[in-house]
Design an enzyme around this catalytic site. Structure first.
Site, short mmCIF file in Angstrom:
data_model
loop_
_atom_site.label_atom_id
_atom_site.label_comp_id
_atom_site.label_asym_id
_atom_site.label_seq_id
_atom_site.Cartn_x
_atom_site.Cartn_y
_atom_site.Cartn_z
N PRO A 10 0.80 -1.22 0.00
CG PRO A 10 -0.15 -1.13 2.12
CD PRO A 10 0.51 -2.08 1.16
CG ASN A 11 -0.21 4.32 1.32
OD1 ASN A 11 -1.16 4.90 0.83
ND2 ASN A 11 -0.27 3.75 2.52
NE ARG A 18 4.03 6.64 1.60
CZ ARG A 18 4.29 5.41 1.99
NH1 ARG A 18 4.77 4.53 1.13
NH2 ARG A 18 4.10 5.04 3.23
CE1 TYR A 23 8.98 5.23 2.86
CE2 TYR A 23 7.38 7.02 2.90
CZ TYR A 23 7.91 5.87 3.46
OH TYR A 23 7.38 5.35 4.61
CG ASN A 74 8.45 -1.79 0.12
OD1 ASN A 74 7.88 -1.87 1.23
ND2 ASN A 74 9.08 -0.69 -0.26
CB ALA A 77 1.77 0.34 6.54
CD GLU A 98 11.03 -7.23 5.83
OE1 GLU A 98 11.36 -8.31 6.38
OE2 GLU A 98 10.65 -6.24 6.47
CG HIS A 100 11.39 -2.07 4.26
ND1 HIS A 100 10.02 -2.05 4.23
CD2 HIS A 100 11.76 -3.21 4.89
CE1 HIS A 100 9.56 -3.13 4.84
NE2 HIS A 100 10.60 -3.86 5.25
NE ARG A 107 10.46 6.27 8.39
CZ ARG A 107 9.47 6.14 7.51
NH1 ARG A 107 9.50 5.14 6.64
NH2 ARG A 107 8.47 6.99 7.49
#
Ligand code: DQA
Length: 146
Positions: A10-11, A18, A23, A74, A77, A98, A100, A107
């Protein structure tokens, strides 16, 4: 030649606009292009699926069983919350990376737990757009051709 499935949660469709200070200003298409170029450089094909919906991602992982040699994911969230995606990854026996853009470990507190991390081969995090190339190269290395 193997097929590597790249999954974007998502996103991530908003990449480029964004929170660019976190990012970056490159789009998802830019990142996927880098991943595809890296896969092809190793003689592999790359498929990409982006969804904002958990079930779509679960179904894409299930659909990769016996079809794709590796998954680069990725989860956005869902990294921090989705036991359904974690279970789907646990049931997939290929190489799993995985990925990111940011480094979630540096963070907010809630980002510091990945519920999928226990079910992947390894993680690439914190290298922005370059992570897409690095994650595919890591998968290719595990597939034995790098
Ligand atoms: C992300 C990190 C997650 O915490 C966040 O929810 C995202 C993007 C990353 O690529 O840095 O959507 O997965």
């Amino acid at each position: 030649m193997a097929t590597i499935l790249l999954l974007s949660g998502p996103n991530l469709n908003l990449l480029g606009t964004r929170e660019p200070h976190i990012y970056g200003s490159d789009t998802l298409d830019d990142c996927v292009g880098d991943a595809r170029a890296a896969a092809e450089a190793h003689g592999h094909a790359l498929e990409h699926v982006q969804s904002n919906h958990e079930g779509d991602l679960v179904e894409a992982i299930q659909g990769a069983r016996d079809r794709c040699a590796a998954i680069v994911i990725n989860p956005g969230a869902y990294t921090h919350s989705s036991y359904a995606i974690a279970d789907a990854l646990a049931a997939y026996s290929g190489v799993k990376v995985e990925l990111h853009l940011s480094n979630p470990a540096s963070r907010e507190e809630w980002r510091r737990t990945s519920v999928v991390a226990a079910y992947v081969t390894g993680t690439v995090a914190g290298f922005g757009r370059a992570g897409y190339r690095l994650a595919v190269e890591a998968a290719a290395a595990r597939l034995g051709d790098a």
